[in-house]
Design an enzyme around this catalytic site. Structure first.
Site, short mmCIF file in Angstrom:
data_model
loop_
_atom_site.label_atom_id
_atom_site.label_comp_id
_atom_site.label_asym_id
_atom_site.label_seq_id
_atom_site.Cartn_x
_atom_site.Cartn_y
_atom_site.Cartn_z
N TYR A 57 0.98 -1.16 0.00
CA TYR A 57 0.35 -0.32 0.26
C TYR A 57 1.00 1.51 -0.06
O TYR A 57 0.48 2.20 -0.52
CB TYR A 57 -0.86 -0.06 1.56
N MET A 58 1.74 1.15 0.82
CA MET A 58 3.12 1.85 0.73
C MET A 58 3.45 2.44 -0.63
O MET A 58 3.62 3.83 -0.92
CB MET A 58 3.73 1.85 2.43
N TYR A 59 3.72 2.01 -1.54
CA TYR A 59 3.91 2.45 -2.24
C TYR A 59 3.10 3.25 -3.79
O TYR A 59 2.56 2.57 -4.43
CB TYR A 59 4.62 1.12 -3.26
N GLY A 60 3.53 4.61 -2.85
CA GLY A 60 1.95 5.54 -3.96
C GLY A 60 0.74 4.83 -3.83
O GLY A 60 -0.47 5.74 -4.15
#
Length: 278
Positions: A57-60
């Site tokens: 989720y953290m990736y973009g």
């Protein structure tokens, strides 16, 4: 004489994947031409036989998950796309912060399922343990999601041996994703614990951001094998432990092909000993 290792691993004892995976973190989602190139890289990874793709989720803020769904849905049989939850952006600062509250984890899983166009996430990893929330509450929420059929297996990221032991008392742990490479073996005790328990170990920063060629011994072994330094360090990882599942990432097809070819590279015992000594 060369070392021989299995090219596959069964995560959680039953989910078989190729041991050399792909980390999708570096795939750009915009502008449009960069996105098209990123989609081509993801599709090429599957064409080359990669069956383990890692996102978060953290990736973009979910954009990376949506990119993979656009590139790969409907997913090929045997393809595992694993994602991570447990971080969210602060509304005040915009920075990523740990948040392992059960209601947040449940909501993040539901959103990940929609973005990835999945009915079940076969391997869900807790991106970081949130020290502000009891570990049993965080893992209890993931266990409930597993029992509800939304999650198949549960993994952890950036944990110590002690945290792994505590977690395994609450729920079965199928994988651990910690920083690890030939020149950075801080988490060797965690790798040993995973090997003893049959838990998949997914090292990230597998090639120390491509600086491996700066080390003369790695460059020398690469020259002997007609390979690149990156291929040598990936081959070293694969031979170092049978539970090791490296997930090197790139946004370029040529670099992806270089990485995947490392799966066929075999180090001699002498070469491995020289690298072990670094």
């Amino acid at each position: 004489m060369t070392t021989t290792t299995s090219s596959t691993f069964r995560i959680g004892g039953d989910l078989e994947v190729g041991r050399l995976g792909f980390g999708a973190m570096h795939l750009p989602t915009e502008p449009a031409d960069a996105r098209e190139a990123a989609i081509a890289v993801a599709r090429r990874a599957v064409d080359l036989g990669v069956t383990l793709i890692d996102t978060a989720y953290m990736y973009g803020g979910g954009a990376n998950e949506e990119l993979l769904a656009e590139a790969l849905y409907p997913y090929a049989d045997g393809l595992l796309v694993t994602t991570k939850i447990g971080l969210e952006r602060s509304e005040s600062s915009g920075e990523w912060e740990l948040n392992g509250r059960p209601e947040v984890l449940r909501a993040q899983v539901d959103k990940a399922l929609r973005r990835l166009r999945m009915e079940r996430i076969e391997l869900l990893q807790l991106h970081r343990i949130d020290p502000a929330t009891p570990l049993a509450d965080q893992l209890g929420a993931l266990r409930e999601l597993r029992d509800a059929g939304k999650v198949g297996r549960i993994g952890l990221s950036e944990v110590t041996v002690e945290e792994l032991d505590q977690a395994r008392k609450v729920v079965d742990i199928a994988s651990v994703q910690n920083r690890y490479n030939l020149l950075d073996r801080e988490h060797e005790p965690v790798l040993d614990a995973c090997a003893a328990a049959g838990i998949a170990f997914l090292p990230w920063r597998t090639v120390a951001w491509g600086s491996s060629g700066d080390t003369a011994e790695i460059a020398a072994v690469a020259a002997e094998l007609g390979a690149t330094p990156t291929q040598v360090v990936l081959a070293w990882l694969l031979g170092h432990s049978p539970v090791m599942l490296p997930i090197p990432g790139t946004a370029r097809v040529a670099h992806l092909e270089e990485n995947v070819a490392a799966g066929g590279l075999r180090l001699s015992p002498g070469q491995r000993a020289r690298l072990d000594a670094l």
